[in-house]
Design an enzyme around this catalytic site. Structure first.
Site, PDB file in Angstrom:
ATOM      1  N   SER A 160      -9.000  27.063 -51.399  1.00 13.00           N
ATOM      2  CA  SER A 160      -9.425  27.107 -52.805  1.00 13.00           C
ATOM      3  C   SER A 160     -10.942  26.952 -52.877  1.00 13.00           C
ATOM      4  O   SER A 160     -11.559  26.438 -51.928  1.00 13.00           O
ATOM      5  CB  SER A 160      -8.770  25.950 -53.562  1.00 13.00           C
ATOM      6  OG  SER A 160      -9.314  25.808 -54.860  1.00 13.00           O
ATOM      7  N   TYR A 164      -5.796  17.353 -55.218  1.00 14.76           N
ATOM      8  CA  TYR A 164      -5.906  18.797 -54.932  1.00 14.76           C
ATOM      9  C   TYR A 164      -7.167  19.069 -54.122  1.00 14.76           C
ATOM     10  O   TYR A 164      -7.117  19.708 -53.063  1.00 14.76           O
ATOM     11  CB  TYR A 164      -5.921  19.577 -56.251  1.00 14.76           C
ATOM     12  CG  TYR A 164      -5.864  21.079 -56.063  1.00 14.76           C
ATOM     13  CD1 TYR A 164      -4.685  21.690 -55.644  1.00 14.76           C
ATOM     14  CD2 TYR A 164      -6.971  21.888 -56.316  1.00 14.76           C
ATOM     15  CE1 TYR A 164      -4.613  23.059 -55.469  1.00 14.76           C
ATOM     16  CE2 TYR A 164      -6.912  23.260 -56.142  1.00 14.76           C
ATOM     17  CZ  TYR A 164      -5.723  23.838 -55.725  1.00 14.76           C
ATOM     18  OH  TYR A 164      -5.656  25.207 -55.548  1.00 14.76           O
TER      19      TYR A 164
END
Ligand code: NAP
Length: 260
Positions: free
Chosen positions: A145, A158
């Site tokens: 990401s 995350y």
């Protein structure tokens, strides 16, 4: 000649979103694709799409948050399709199911995020490596990401898991680079999927900005990435053509990180 003819691939989180797009693209390039996720209905739909187009696929419902599962999934795929040559670590838990500041963070959600986003790619990589090493050919591709490079407000688990998985992939890349195995990460910015839909809703409420305006302001291009815009890079990294691409973490973000 298809770029992945007869290669055996395992794509995690292949029932929807980015994983689905990668599984379909791999099958279109001639790979035999094993699909895994928890939702049986979604897996069956992707399986049907691949078979209808003349491809070969196998669906294996599995919960990757259970640490006994990754090696079992790899064993099942290898018994059915043969040794896994391409692993795509795509299954992920987003920040948006429980966004909170660290001081209020839910410890179980922290554990779940790390289990699926970091520990499962570690265990899956470990399980496919013996086969790849014996054939002296392999591709491990992880969908990381932009939050592997910058923080995520109220999404510490995350960002921590996505920073961690890039470190894992870079370290593994160093270990196996001279044995025909490449290991790389793809770092998407916001992509139009179920996961990102929830994050946009959260940010829209938090900042008091309509979703449409928020989306337009996300990056330089002014729209989210489509899952089908991630898949071609995964195909390239999985192909023979990418033999010299090692340990990279490549952004596909519409210019989001470029502008800081
Ligand atoms: P998505 O639409 O929510 O899909 C996530 C996939 O992961 C689903 O197939 C889901 O299936 C599977 N999954 C989740 N938990 C699992 C578990 N415990 N065991 C097995 N499978 C599990 O999300 P996406 O946006 O396509 O995300 C794919 C990857 O891209 C993730 O790693 C995500 O972090 C990354 N990413 C996404 C974006 C974005 O903006 N969308 C941006 C950067 C990176 P089940 O729920 O059926 O298990």
């Amino acid at each position: 000649m298809p770029q992945l003819a007869n290669r055996v691939a395992l794509v995690t989180g292949a029932g929807r979103g980015i994983g689905r797009a990668i599984a379909l693209a791999f099958a279109a390039e001639g790979a035999k694709v094993a699909l895994t996720a928890r939702s049986v209905g979604e897996l069956d739909k992707v399986l049907g799409e691949i078979r209808a187009a003349g491809g070969t696929a196998l669906a294996l419902p599995a919960d990757l948050s259970d640490r006994s599962v990754p090696s079992k999934v790899v064993g099942d795929v290898e018994r059915s399709l043969g040794s896994i040559e391409i692993l795509v670590n795509n299954a992920g838990v987003g920040s948006s199911s429980m966004p909170r500041p660290v001081i209020d963070f839910d410890d179980d959600f922290w554990d779940l995020s790390l289990a699926v986003n970091l520990t499962a790619p570690y265990l899956l990589s470990k399980a496919v490596l013996p086969g790849m090493l014996s054939r002296r050919w392999g591709r491990i591709i992880t969908i990381a990401s932009i939050n592997s490079k910058v923080g995520s407000l109220h999404g510490a688990a995350y960002a921590a898991s996505k920073h961690g998985v890039v470190g894992l992939m870079r370290s593994l890349a160093m270990e196996v680079a001279n044995q025909g195995i490449t290991v790389n990460s793809i770092c998407p910015g916001p992509v139009r999927t179920v996961m990102n839909e929830k994050r946009l809703e959260y940010d829209s409420q938090r900042r008091g900005i309509p979703i449409k305006d928020l989306e337009a302001s996300l990056n330089t291009i002014g729209r989210r990435v489509e899952p089908e815009e991630i898949a071609p890079l995964a195909v390239y990294l999985a192909s023979d053509a990418a033999a010299m691409v090692i340990g990279q973490a490549i952004n596909i973000d519409g210019g989001l990180l470029m502008t800081g």
